[in-house]
Design a protein around this motif. Structure first.
Motif, PDB file in Angstrom:
ATOM      1  N   ALA A  19      74.054  34.997  43.982  1.00 42.70           N
ATOM      2  CA  ALA A  19      73.171  34.575  45.069  1.00 42.70           C
ATOM      3  C   ALA A  19      72.699  35.817  45.788  1.00 42.70           C
ATOM      4  O   ALA A  19      73.471  36.753  46.016  1.00 42.70           O
ATOM      5  CB  ALA A  19      73.909  33.639  46.024  1.00 42.70           C
ATOM      6  N   LYS A  20      71.428  35.848  46.135  1.00 52.25           N
ATOM      7  CA  LYS A  20      70.872  37.017  46.820  1.00 52.25           C
ATOM      8  C   LYS A  20      71.662  37.286  48.092  1.00 52.25           C
ATOM      9  O   LYS A  20      71.926  36.381  48.872  1.00 52.25           O
ATOM     10  CB  LYS A  20      69.411  36.758  47.142  1.00 52.25           C
ATOM     11  N   GLY A  21      72.118  38.533  48.255  1.00 48.07           N
ATOM     12  CA  GLY A  21      72.902  38.917  49.420  1.00 48.07           C
ATOM     13  C   GLY A  21      74.394  38.695  49.262  1.00 48.07           C
ATOM     14  O   GLY A  21      75.165  38.946  50.170  1.00 48.07           O
ATOM     15  N   ASP A  22      74.833  38.223  48.088  1.00 45.90           N
ATOM     16  CA  ASP A  22      76.248  37.948  47.839  1.00 45.90           C
ATOM     17  C   ASP A  22      76.737  38.900  46.748  1.00 45.90           C
ATOM     18  O   ASP A  22      75.968  39.318  45.893  1.00 45.90           O
ATOM     19  CB  ASP A  22      76.406  36.495  47.387  1.00 45.90           C
ATOM     20  N   ASP A  23      78.017  39.233  46.770  1.00 40.37           N
ATOM     21  CA  ASP A  23      78.586  40.123  45.758  1.00 40.37           C
ATOM     22  C   ASP A  23      79.355  39.371  44.668  1.00 40.37           C
ATOM     23  O   ASP A  23      79.887  39.988  43.760  1.00 40.37           O
ATOM     24  CB  ASP A  23      79.538  41.135  46.407  1.00 40.37           C
ATOM     25  N   ASP A  24      79.441  38.040  44.760  1.00 44.42           N
ATOM     26  CA  ASP A  24      80.183  37.238  43.781  1.00 44.42           C
ATOM     27  C   ASP A  24      79.360  37.079  42.510  1.00 44.42           C
ATOM     28  O   ASP A  24      78.533  36.180  42.393  1.00 44.42           O
ATOM     29  CB  ASP A  24      80.526  35.870  44.378  1.00 44.42           C
ATOM     30  N   ARG A  25      79.571  37.992  41.559  1.00 41.24           N
ATOM     31  CA  ARG A  25      78.847  37.920  40.283  1.00 41.24           C
ATOM     32  C   ARG A  25      79.470  36.864  39.387  1.00 41.24           C
ATOM     33  O   ARG A  25      80.683  36.769  39.273  1.00 41.24           O
ATOM     34  CB  ARG A  25      78.869  39.267  39.574  1.00 41.24           C
ATOM     35  N   ARG A  26      78.615  36.099  38.768  1.00 46.29           N
ATOM     36  CA  ARG A  26      79.030  35.072  37.807  1.00 46.29           C
ATOM     37  C   ARG A  26      78.382  35.411  36.467  1.00 46.29           C
ATOM     38  O   ARG A  26      77.438  36.184  36.412  1.00 46.29           O
ATOM     39  CB  ARG A  26      78.563  33.698  38.285  1.00 46.29           C
ATOM     40  N   THR A  27      78.900  34.839  35.399  1.00 42.19           N
ATOM     41  CA  THR A  27      78.334  35.117  34.083  1.00 42.19           C
ATOM     42  C   THR A  27      77.837  33.839  33.438  1.00 42.19           C
ATOM     43  O   THR A  27      78.253  32.732  33.773  1.00 42.19           O
ATOM     44  CB  THR A  27      79.363  35.789  33.160  1.00 42.19           C
ATOM     45  N   GLY A  28      76.940  34.022  32.495  1.00 46.32           N
ATOM     46  CA  GLY A  28      76.389  32.919  31.729  1.00 46.32           C
ATOM     47  C   GLY A  28      75.582  33.484  30.585  1.00 46.32           C
ATOM     48  O   GLY A  28      75.748  34.650  30.205  1.00 46.32           O
ATOM     49  N   TYR A  29      74.687  32.666  30.051  1.00 49.35           N
ATOM     50  CA  TYR A  29      73.825  33.104  28.956  1.00 49.35           C
ATOM     51  C   TYR A  29      72.519  32.328  29.034  1.00 49.35           C
ATOM     52  O   TYR A  29      72.472  31.197  29.527  1.00 49.35           O
ATOM     53  CB  TYR A  29      74.502  32.892  27.594  1.00 49.35           C
ATOM     54  N   THR A  30      71.455  32.974  28.589  1.00 54.36           N
ATOM     55  CA  THR A  30      70.180  32.277  28.574  1.00 54.36           C
ATOM     56  C   THR A  30      70.194  31.246  27.454  1.00 54.36           C
ATOM     57  O   THR A  30      70.753  31.483  26.381  1.00 54.36           O
ATOM     58  CB  THR A  30      69.004  33.248  28.360  1.00 54.36           C
TER      59      THR A  30
END
Length: 105
Positions: A19-30
């Motif tokens: 989320a813009k402004g958040d540091d919680d990176r999540r992963t996924g795939y297109t």
């Protein structure tokens, strides 16, 4: 009924998003992608309306795009063969660099 102005191409590439402004990176795939948007398969989608940044890495190329989540679904693992868990993202502006990077092989 198709609501997209540009047809998306099936392409699977790993991404990280937050989320813009958040540091919680999540992963996924297109799952599919176009110059105007993409669907990201993930078990941790952001809610609709969220501003999101997505980092796509394909080989030695890296692109970060901004957009907004237009729809999201958390689907039980038992049903993911019918419908993937994830979120649809509309880019804030068309991403030509991304289009070249993710063109079908």
């Amino acid at each position: 009924m198709e609501r997209r102005s540009v047809k998306r191409q099936a392409r699977r590439v790993q991404v990280s998003f937050w989320a813009k402004g958040d540091d919680d990176r999540r992963t996924g795939y297109t799952i599919n992608v176009s110059p105007t948007g993409m669907f990201v398969g993930t078990n941790r989608p952001l809610p609709p309306g969220s501003s999101v940044e997505v980092e796509i890495v394909d080989g030695d190329q890296r692109v970060t795009v901004e957009g907004s989540v237009v729809h999201a679904a958390r689907v039980s693992p038992l049903l993911q063969r019918l419908r993937p868990s994830g979120m649809g993202i509309r880019f804030g502006r068309p991403e030509q660099e991304l289009s070249r990077m993710l063109k079908p092989e």
